[in-house]
Structures are given as C-alpha cells and as structure tokens.
Design a protein around this motif. Structure first.
Motif, PDB file in Angstrom:
ATOM      1  N   GLN A 161       0.831  -1.211   0.000  1.00 28.07           N
ATOM      2  CA  GLN A 161       0.000   0.000   0.000  1.00 28.07           C
ATOM      3  C   GLN A 161       0.864   1.260   0.000  1.00 28.07           C
ATOM      4  O   GLN A 161       0.570   2.226  -0.700  1.00 28.07           O
ATOM      5  N   VAL A 162       1.934   1.228   0.793  1.00 23.95           N
ATOM      6  CA  VAL A 162       2.855   2.378   0.845  1.00 23.95           C
ATOM      7  C   VAL A 162       3.520   2.548  -0.519  1.00 23.95           C
ATOM      8  O   VAL A 162       3.670   3.673  -1.016  1.00 23.95           O
TER       9      VAL A 162
ATOM     10  N   TYR B   8       7.508   0.470   5.889  1.00 24.22           N
ATOM     11  CA  TYR B   8       7.170   1.803   5.387  1.00 24.22           C
ATOM     12  C   TYR B   8       8.322   2.357   4.533  1.00 24.22           C
ATOM     13  O   TYR B   8       8.101   2.816   3.408  1.00 24.22           O
TER      14      TYR B   8
ATOM     15  N   MET C   7       1.228   5.320  20.498  1.00 24.57           N
ATOM     16  CA  MET C   7       1.227   4.978  19.073  1.00 24.57           C
ATOM     17  C   MET C   7       2.603   4.538  18.581  1.00 24.57           C
ATOM     18  O   MET C   7       2.779   4.281  17.386  1.00 24.57           O
TER      19      MET C   7
ATOM     20  N   THR D 210       3.970  11.212   8.390  1.00 25.17           N
ATOM     21  CA  THR D 210       4.396   9.979   9.077  1.00 25.17           C
ATOM     22  C   THR D 210       3.538   9.707  10.314  1.00 25.17           C
ATOM     23  O   THR D 210       3.328   8.559  10.669  1.00 25.17           O
ATOM     24  N   PHE D 211       3.032  10.781  10.968  1.00 19.41           N
ATOM     25  CA  PHE D 211       2.207  10.568  12.152  1.00 19.41           C
ATOM     26  C   PHE D 211       0.993   9.717  11.813  1.00 19.41           C
ATOM     27  O   PHE D 211       0.637   8.802  12.559  1.00 19.41           O
ATOM     28  N   SER D 212       0.348  10.039  10.697  1.00 14.21           N
ATOM     29  CA  SER D 212      -0.843   9.265  10.348  1.00 14.21           C
ATOM     30  C   SER D 212      -0.474   7.890   9.783  1.00 14.21           C
ATOM     31  O   SER D 212      -1.131   6.903  10.091  1.00 14.21           O
ATOM     32  N   VAL D 213       0.601   7.828   8.995  1.00 11.29           N
ATOM     33  CA  VAL D 213       0.947   6.527   8.393  1.00 11.29           C
ATOM     34  C   VAL D 213       1.530   5.583   9.446  1.00 11.29           C
ATOM     35  O   VAL D 213       1.219   4.390   9.450  1.00 11.29           O
ATOM     36  N   MET D 214       2.335   6.121  10.361  1.00 13.70           N
ATOM     37  CA  MET D 214       2.909   5.241  11.376  1.00 13.70           C
ATOM     38  C   MET D 214       1.877   4.876  12.456  1.00 13.70           C
ATOM     39  O   MET D 214       2.163   4.055  13.312  1.00 13.70           O
ATOM     40  N   GLY D 215       0.706   5.471  12.396  1.00 16.34           N
ATOM     41  CA  GLY D 215      -0.387   5.059  13.266  1.00 16.34           C
ATOM     42  C   GLY D 215      -1.109   3.838  12.709  1.00 16.34           C
ATOM     43  O   GLY D 215      -2.028   3.309  13.333  1.00 16.34           O
ATOM     44  N   LEU D 216      -0.689   3.405  11.541  1.00 11.85           N
ATOM     45  CA  LEU D 216      -1.281   2.215  10.916  1.00 11.85           C
ATOM     46  C   LEU D 216      -0.447   0.989  11.297  1.00 11.85           C
ATOM     47  O   LEU D 216       0.708   1.133  11.686  1.00 11.85           O
ATOM     48  N   PRO D 217      -1.023  -0.191  11.145  1.00 14.01           N
ATOM     49  CA  PRO D 217      -0.241  -1.376  11.540  1.00 14.01           C
ATOM     50  C   PRO D 217       0.831  -1.745  10.513  1.00 14.01           C
ATOM     51  O   PRO D 217       0.789  -2.815   9.905  1.00 14.01           O
ATOM     52  N   VAL D 218       1.744  -0.852  10.270  1.00 14.04           N
ATOM     53  CA  VAL D 218       2.878  -1.141   9.380  1.00 14.04           C
ATOM     54  C   VAL D 218       4.168  -0.900  10.172  1.00 14.04           C
ATOM     55  O   VAL D 218       4.221   0.012  10.994  1.00 14.04           O
ATOM     56  N   THR D 219       5.151  -1.733   9.916  1.00 16.63           N
ATOM     57  CA  THR D 219       6.426  -1.541  10.627  1.00 16.63           C
ATOM     58  C   THR D 219       7.164  -0.383   9.962  1.00 16.63           C
ATOM     59  O   THR D 219       6.901  -0.057   8.797  1.00 16.63           O
ATOM     60  N   ARG D 220       8.089   0.191  10.692  1.00 13.46           N
ATOM     61  CA  ARG D 220       8.864   1.296  10.114  1.00 13.46           C
ATOM     62  C   ARG D 220       9.650   0.792   8.900  1.00 13.46           C
ATOM     63  O   ARG D 220       9.786   1.497   7.907  1.00 13.46           O
TER      64      ARG D 220
ATOM     65  N   HIS E 282       4.056  -3.215  15.987  1.00 12.73           N
ATOM     66  CA  HIS E 282       3.041  -2.661  15.069  1.00 12.73           C
ATOM     67  C   HIS E 282       1.689  -3.364  15.240  1.00 12.73           C
ATOM     68  O   HIS E 282       0.655  -2.838  14.849  1.00 12.73           O
TER      69      HIS E 282
END
Lengths: 263, 292
Positions: free
Chosen positions: A3-4, A92, B55, A79-89, B75
C-alpha cells in the motif's frame, strides 16, 4: 508495504518536481540535429547523447525525488498518520523506496523508447559505421537505472538521520560524485605516480574504495556506443555488487528509521 | 482484557544545550473496553506525548504500555486502533476517497465492503461531495473531519484521538461528540485528549487530568458532577407575597433553610443544586499544583 509502495508511486506521478524534470526530455528532439554535426559518427553520437541525457534525467529524479520523498513525509507530518497504521517502520521505508525505484525504472523504460526512436532516426540520416547492438544499449540503460536506484537508497539513508532536506539532497549529490570517482582514484593509487603519494593516502584510499559505492562498475556506455561485446562475468559481478550493496544500505536505513523518534 | 494499559511510563527529551525535559513522568493508567476516557490538561501538559508513546511514534524512557494486550513497541498494537493525530496532515495529493481506500487496504479490508464503508463515513462526516477533490484543496475543518473518517473506516476497538474537536466549527464539534457517544453505545473504547472541559463533561465516563507530565487525578465525570454540589438555590413563596424570593443555602444549611421556611408557612417552589463544574474542578487542581 504494498500500500505504501502504490501510494508513493501515485504521489510521484502527481509531483510537480517530476513533471518539471521530465520537461528536460524535450531535449531528445534536438539530438538528431546535434548528432548530424559530427558528420561521420552520427549514430554513435546520437547513442552517446541519448544515454547521457537519460542518465542526467535519472540523476535529477534520484536526487530530488529520493532526497525529498521520505523527508517530506516527516516534515509535513504525514508519518504521524501513516505510522499510526499497523505497518512496521521498515516496511514503510522499503515501500517508499520501492515506489521511487519503480518510478526510476519506469522512467528509464519510457526514455529508452524515446532514445530508440531518436537513434533509429539518426542512423537513417547517416548510416552507422558499426552495427547498432540494441541489447547493449538497453543493458547500459538498465545498469544506469540500477546505479540511480542505489543513489536513491543513499538519499533515503540520509533522510532517516536528517531533519532538513540539505543532507538528503546534497548528500546524494556527494555520493554520486564520489561514487563516480572511486574507481579512478583506486586505479591512480596503483600507478607509478600514485606510489609517490603520502603513505596514509595510500592506506585510506583503498579502504574507502571498498566502503563507498563504485558507480563506474555500472557504466556500460562504451559497449553500447561502439557495439563492443559485454563481459558476461562483468555483468554478473555488477548485478551481485548492486544487490549486496543495496541490501546493506537499506538494512542500515531501516534500522536507523526504526529507532527515530517522530516528534 | 483492558483496551489500554499504561504502566509507569516516562519520557524525557533532550532539550537545547543538553537540558532534559521530562514530558511524561511515571504515568500509569488503565482504560477498559467500552469506556470513553478524556485526557484533560493545558497546552504542554504531556497529553500529545503520552499519545505518541501509545502509538509508538516516540519510545518511552521508562515504563511500558499496551493496547489490546500488545506492547506499543509492536506494530500489532495498532491493528485494533484508529488514531487521529493532533492537527492531522495526510497525503495531500490524494483525494479523501483515495486516502480512505489506502487506509482500509492497509488494515486488510477488501474492495466491495471497503467502498461501501468509505461512502458511509464520507457521508457521515459531510465529505461526500468533496470526496474526489485532492486534499490540498481542503480547509482545516475538512482535513480534521477526514481524520475522523479514517479512524472510523476500519471499525477498530480502540480510538485514540488527539484533540479531535480542534479546528471544527460548532456543527462539527457537535457531530464529533455524537460520533463518540455512538462509539460508546457500540462498546468501543475512546481515549481522547483535549484542553476543553465541556467536551469531557458531555461525552466522557472518566477523566484524567495531566499537568506538567504528571497524572494528577483520575475521576468519574459523573462523580465530579454529583459530588461537586456546593449549595442550593431555594425559591420560596412567602405567605401573602405575590412573587417568589430566592435564597442561597450552603450544602450543610439546606435543612435549616427549608425548616425555617416551612415553620413560617412559606411554600418552597424550587430547590436547585449549585454544582461545581468540571472546569472548576480542573482549575482547583491546577491551583493546588501551582501552590505546591
């Protein structure tokens, strides 16, 4: 990660930087006229100019898209909104990198098609003295793209440790300049003139040669221009070098970004 | 299983010239499923830092936290969470519809159901007409509403909202309050930060007050409202009088005032409690903290 990747790719297509850079591609239209000035090497010159123009456009894309993509996400707080999703850094960063790299490859394909048309047209003006080896031209183009993908990886690495775009952009430019010269420096050190250099330079230069990227290994332009047969082991060596180097840079990038505080 | 568990979490930032800034100090909190929890504090109290710790955007200096049993460092903890950052920013080259599809797919939602849900939340947040426009053309309020849409799209168990009413007009604020109450009726957990006491009063089950990084108090909003009675306004109609008169009785004086009026043959027409509201409760805590 998928998705990213897809959202990054879509972002690049809508990016004004990309649209601005692609305007440079109109220079392709001038290549046949410029090539005809060489009188006898019209085809060779048109191949040289086409590959150089593509290389220049890919360099700009790698530096500006690679250097600003991740930085922009951090700077604009996406990044605040995307890293709030269940994806690892790591996924991403790799997703974003894959999006930019895929775009570099797509651009190479499109510009390669334009180059094909230009070279065909130029060879029609004045027949080539040597046969045009298309596979060599496309391989040279592919390895040029791989070189810039490696440069994108460096731009990402700098983005993970920087809070401004200066380091990613100018760092990538520096890596490009240094990477283009490492082979020549290494070769010079081993000449008779190089032996006269101070001992510490003779020690440091070879060490840096193995640490810094060697972009000259990706240069197959001479083979493409003059239709010289490619060394198969050389092609495999460069591919292996690309994969290992890319893996190391991306692993380092992911590791740093995973530790970065997003404040 | 608790929705959110925070155990003695701390966060210290390195400030300018090596100074240490303790943004969150030894904060512990448990929030149950189905609970609406308001995290109240003035600007710079540590609300957003606590949320960023939850978060996984910043790492704690000490302590730990988990969401739905998963450590916030993983995550997986975000799999059950809808997160709205403070002053949200989203990929502005996408339209609202494209962004919601991106979010839904990241949470593993499949296409037909995802499109249906996207339409539902876009309509709910009054963004349906603007769904095809790129977000760079949106007003601040529209971006905030999209922020709420993206937390609702995947129907999570836990909602973590950082200043959800910020940038909204009165209609938007009422809409958000309505959404939070609706989530409560569905048994969802909502943890939201605010510095506006009336937001907490109307929707929250419990409130936590944080000042200078320290959680000062956690109370049931209902208790504050009922136990906070300081006195009564008593309306009395005296014998032969044409109009009522009003008398104020302190909490422990009400029986005496009522008894006196009855003895005089007066009629008591209204007894209205005067209660301390949440704002006064909050300001009392702030004053006490400042006095220390």
């Amino acid at each position: 990660m998928l998705q990213v990747f897809s959202v990054t790719l879509r972002g690049v297509f809508r990016d004004r930087v990309f649209q601005g850079i692609l305007i440079i591609a109109v220079v392709f239209l001038l290549i046949p006229s410029i090539s005809s000035l060489s009188m006898r090497q019209v085809t060779e010159l048109s191949i040289t100019l086409s590959l150089s123009l593509i290389s220049f456009i890919l360099l700009l894309l790698a530096v500006f898209l690679g250097g600003t993509s991740l930085w922009k996400d951090i700077e604009r707080r996406y990044t605040f909104s995307v890293m709030g999703l269940p994806v690892t850094r790591a996924s991403y960063v790799l997703g974003k990198f894959a999006g930019i790299s895929c775009f570099v490859l797509l651009t190479s394909v499109v510009l390669g098609m334009a180059a094909t048309a230009v070279i065909r047209y130029s060879s029609g003006i004045y027949p080539a003295m040597r046969p045009i080896v298309w596979s060599n031209i496309y391989l040279a183009l592919l390895f040029d793209a791989l070189k810039y993908i490696l440069l994108v990886a460096f731009a990402f690495l700098f983005s993970t440790i920087s809070t401004s775009f200066f380091l990613p952009v100018f760092g990538a430019i520096s890596v490009f300049l240094v990477g283009s010269a490492t082979q020549q420096v290494y070769d010079f050190i081993h000449t008779q003139a190089g032996q006269a250099l101070p001992w510490y330079i003779k020690k440091i230069a070879p060490a840096l040669y193995y640490v810094l990227p060697n972009f000259e290994a990706f240069d197959f332009k001479v083979n493409a221009i003059y239709g010289i047969a490619l060394s198969v082991p050389g092609v495999f060596y460069t591919t292996g070098y690309f994969l290992i180097y890319l893996f190391l840079v991306l692993a380092f990038t992911s590791s740093i970004f995973s530790r970065r505080e997003l404040q | 299983m608790n929705a959110i568990e925070i155990s003695r979490i701390c966060k210290t930032f390195k400030g300018k010239r090596g100074a240490r800034v303790e943004a969150v100090k030894d904060l512990s909190l448990v929030i149950k499923q189905g609970e609406i929890f308001g995290f109240l504090g003035p600007n710079g109290a540590g609300k957003s830092t606590t949320i960023k710790l939850l978060m996984g955007l910043v790492r704690p200096t000490g302590g730990s936290a988990s969401i739905m049993g998963h450590d916030v460092g993983s995550h997986l903890s975000r799999k059950h969470v809808g997160y709205l950052p403070e002053n949200p920013a989203f990929y502005d080259y996408l339209s609202a519809e494209e962004y919601l599809i991106f979010i839904g797919k990241t949470f593993g939602m499949k296409e037909p159901a995802l499109k249906e849900k996207a339409e539902k939340v876009l309509r709910l947040l009054d963004l349906w007409e603007a769904r095809k426009r790129r977000m760079r053309e949106y007003s601040k309020g529209m971006v905030q509403r999209l922020g709420l849409a993206q937390v609702l799209i995947h129907d999570p168990d836990v909602y973590i909202l950082d200043e959800p009413m910020s940038g909204l007009d009165p209609i938007g604020r009422a809409l958000v309050k309505g959404i939070i109450l609706d989530l409560k009726s569905q048994g969802k957990c909502v943890f939201f930060s605010t510095h506006i006491t009336s937001d907490v009063e109307t929707v929250c089950d419990r409130v936590g007050i944080v000042l200078k990084g320290v959680l000062q108090s956690v109370e049931r909003v209902e208790s504050i409202m009922t136990e906070g009675i300081t006195g009564y306004h008593v309306r009395i109609k005296d014998k032969g009088a044409d109009e009522d008169r009003e008398e104020y009785a302190a909490k422990d004086e009400i029986s005496e005032v009522v008894g006196r009026a009855q003895a005089a043959g007066s009629e008591i027409t209204l007894i209205e409690p005067k209660r301390k509201n949440l704002e006064e409760f909050f300001l009392d805590i702030v004053k006490r903290k400042d006095a220390r």
